[in-house]
Enzyme design. Structure first.
Site, PDB file in Angstrom:
ATOM      1  N   CYS A 120      36.265  41.727  40.341  1.00  0.00           N
ATOM      2  CA  CYS A 120      37.502  41.359  41.043  1.00  0.00           C
ATOM      3  C   CYS A 120      37.459  39.906  41.525  1.00  0.00           C
ATOM      4  O   CYS A 120      38.495  39.286  41.732  1.00  0.00           O
ATOM      5  CB  CYS A 120      37.736  42.278  42.237  1.00  0.00           C
ATOM      6  SG  CYS A 120      37.998  44.010  41.796  1.00  0.00           S
TER       7      CYS A 120
ATOM      8  N   GLY B 249      36.400  55.497  36.648  1.00  0.00           N
ATOM      9  CA  GLY B 249      36.776  54.103  36.391  1.00  0.00           C
ATOM     10  C   GLY B 249      38.132  53.931  35.743  1.00  0.00           C
ATOM     11  O   GLY B 249      39.020  54.795  35.824  1.00  0.00           O
TER      12      GLY B 249
END
Length: 441
Positions: free
Chosen positions: A42, A275
């Protein structure tokens, strides 16, 4: 017990670490096709401008550190098939080309997703995606070696906006291509307009209804015939679950996504999935399915899976609220709950409120806009979205927490925010949404 994990990062590696804390004797083996398995993906865009100053800050743990924890990690090893009848995976060593089979007692599938690419530019040396740390390294190397001055970013989703912001802060000229009229299409159109204003204010050129059709050197021809400079191209046009290798198995999939139950189990009783590639449901509207490619859902499900592997079934996955927020230069935009598409067959009212994020007489007070969609029958908040320079995260956190705990709009008038003039108002924006909703209902 032998636990084999396909894929690392927030899903696979978190399961491995959590399970190792609960179980110190089982064998844990991780295979990942990429060179790195534990890093902050991220945070990758923020290194482009050096907002994150050191590359090393993005790396959580190395394979050597993980080995010291008793986790056997094999990078650049791709699992190419799964035999769920005989309980083994077939693995390809991407460095040597050799393949081998490895048996398991329990299997975690955390393959992530593949970034989509446009054929017209896919094979160009200056064309990249940004999903993994080695992608960042390649982009950095290309910018430096070629003294890149102008970048083209394709797509205005999460990654496209973050990358365009960071490249501009680095000093590059940036052009953004969007194939239709909708910038950041997961948010309402009125909230995308301030994003366009931020682009204009910061010297980013936006080309709507534009797609690349031909690349000649650094000259990129668009579908409208325009030719633009494209010394660097970053493609950010969405993702596809990387689950083709499961076609050899009996794992059920839905358009490539893997449905999981309350413990992260697939339809196979010793195979879990986690995920970006999984399908679950909205916590507050359970009959609707959702896939959320963010770190928090993976971390939360990893805890549940690790405990279930350790024969502790007290923790269960009860769905997601799909909460997200994006900073783009001076504004933040975010949302919670159903997507705009998933709202289509719901019976709801819309309530909107714009007011300052704190007492208006205080220096630095900035407008904050929020919009909620309220189910007419249950009075639950189906979706909330908003935009503002400061304070949006706090209000989305309040609304998502209230919703997860079963609250309704009637509860909003009793929400007690941390009030003082520098922080909020006596009637905060979430309170005002409650008053308006009660009146409207």
């Amino acid at each position: 017990m032998k636990l084999v994990i396909i894929g690392g990062l927030s899903g696979g590696m978190t399961v491995a670490s959590q399970f190792r804390r609960l179980n110190t004797t089982s064998e844990i083996v991780v295979y990942d096709k990429n060179p790195y398995v534990s890093f902050a993906n991220c945070g990758l865009p923020y290194y482009l401008s050096r907002e994150v100053s050191e590359r090393s800050d993005l790396i959580a743990r190395t394979p050597e550190q993980l080995k010291n924890q008793g986790i056997d990690v094999h990078t650049e090893h791709e699992v190419i098939s799964v035999n769920d009848k005989e309980n083994y995976v077939t693995v390809k060593n991407l460095k040597t080309g050799d393949t081998f089979d490895d048996p398991y007692d329990k299997l975690i599938v955390s393959p992530g997703a593949q970034a989509n690419e446009i054929e017209a530019v896919k094979h160009a040396p200056q064309s990249f995606v940004l999903q993994h740390l080695h992608h960042l390294d390649l982009i950095e190397q290309y910018i430096t070696e070629n003294d890149v001055k102008h970048a083209v970013v394709i797509g205005t989703g999460f990654v496209g906006l973050e990358v365009s912001e960071q490249l501009r802060k680095r000093g590059l000229e940036v052009t953004i291509l969007q194939h239709n009229e909708r910038v950041y299409s997961t948010i309402e159109e009125e909230f995308s307009e301030p994003i366009k204003e931020e682009m204009d204010k910061n010297g980013i050129r936006l080309e709507l209804n534009s797609e690349p059709v031909k690349l000649d050197g650094t000259k990129l021809t668009l579908n409208n015939g325009e030719v633009i400079d494209a010394e660097l191209i970053i493609q950010a046009i969405g993702i596809t679950p990387r689950t083709d290798f499961l076609k050899s198995s009996n794992v059920v999939m839905n358009d490539g996504y893997i449905p999981v139950d309350e413990y992260g189990l697939t339809n196979i009783d010793n195979i879990y999935a986690i995920g970006d590639a999984i399908e679950t449901h909205y916590q507050h509207v359970p009959h609707k399915k959702v896939s959320v490619a963010l770190a928090w859902p993976a971390h939360r499900l990893a805890y549940i899976i690790a405990n279930h592997l350790a024969e502790n079934d007290q923790y269960k996955h009860d769905g997601l609220l799909s909460v997200s927020i994006l900073r783009y230069f001076d504004v933040a935009v975010g949302k919670m709950g159903l997507s705009l598409k998933d709202l289509e067959d719901e019976d709801y009212i819309i309530v909107e409120q714009t007011q300052n994020n704190k007492a208006g007489y205080m220096p630095g007070a900035k407008p904050l806009s929020l919009k909620i969609y309220v189910d007419k029958n249950t009075r639950k908040i189906l979706r909330a979205s908003g935009i503002g320079e400061k304070g949006l995260d706090k209000r989305l956190d309040i609304l998502s927490t209230l919703t997860r705990l079963g609250g309704t709009v009637d509860d909003l008038i009793n929400i007690e925010v941390a009030y003082a003039p520098p922080f909020s108002s006596p009637k905060d924006i979430v309170n005002m949404l409650g008053y308006k909703a009660i009146g409207k209902l």
